[in-house]
Motif scaffolding. Structure first.
Motif, mmCIF file in Angstrom:
data_model
loop_
_atom_site.group_PDB
_atom_site.id
_atom_site.type_symbol
_atom_site.label_atom_id
_atom_site.label_comp_id
_atom_site.label_asym_id
_atom_site.label_seq_id
_atom_site.Cartn_x
_atom_site.Cartn_y
_atom_site.Cartn_z
ATOM 1 N N THR A 12 0.842 -1.195 0.000
ATOM 2 C CA THR A 12 0.000 0.000 0.000
ATOM 3 C C THR A 12 0.878 1.246 0.000
ATOM 4 O O THR A 12 2.044 1.202 0.395
ATOM 5 N N SER A 43 -7.642 3.318 4.569
ATOM 6 C CA SER A 43 -6.837 2.657 5.589
ATOM 7 C C SER A 43 -7.098 3.294 6.945
ATOM 8 O O SER A 43 -6.987 4.511 7.091
ATOM 9 N N GLU A 56 -5.570 5.543 0.629
ATOM 10 C CA GLU A 56 -4.345 4.933 0.113
ATOM 11 C C GLU A 56 -4.681 4.188 -1.178
ATOM 12 O O GLU A 56 -5.844 4.061 -1.553
ATOM 13 N N ARG A 58 -3.594 0.367 -3.264
ATOM 14 C CA ARG A 58 -3.156 -0.987 -2.932
ATOM 15 C C ARG A 58 -2.831 -1.725 -4.214
ATOM 16 O O ARG A 58 -3.532 -1.585 -5.211
#
Length: 109
Positions: A12, A43, A56, A58
């Motif tokens: 991430t 997150s 975030e 990923r």
């Protein structure tokens, strides 16, 4: 070829563009066969005594388990976080043709 030799590595970062470039670097270096990215995740985590709630990105990298240490090392060199999330999840089974492709597109450890 055993299925247990493969894994998915989750990474991430707070910048989806940076994460895409990092993924491309790993694919170019044959540390991963591919990466499937999600540009927007949420997150929620504890860091330094505070709970954070941040956007975030990923990526799920498909690779050999033997290459995880090299991926962790590259994240340590390149990732903007002091402690990047890099988690390897075992692959227990899959399409044999896909696993053969995965092996062909990654290097030996």
């Amino acid at each position: 070829m055993e299925n247990t030799e493969f894994c998915e590595v989750v990474v991430t970062a707070d910048d989806a563009g940076w994460l895409a470039g990092f993924t491309r670097t790993l694919v170019e270096e044959r540390l991963a066969a591919c990466g499937h990215s999600v540009q927007q995740i949420r997150s929620i985590y504890r860091l330094q005594g505070q709970v954070h709630d941040e956007p975030e990105a990923r990526v799920a990298l498909h690779t050999r388990r033997s290459l995880v240490p090299a991926i962790v090392a590259r994240a340590g060199e390149l990732h903007p976080y002091d402690v990047p999330c890099v988690l390897a999840l075992a692959v227990v089974d899959g399409n044999p043709a896909y696993l053969e492709w995965l092996a062909a597109e990654t290097r030996e450890a």
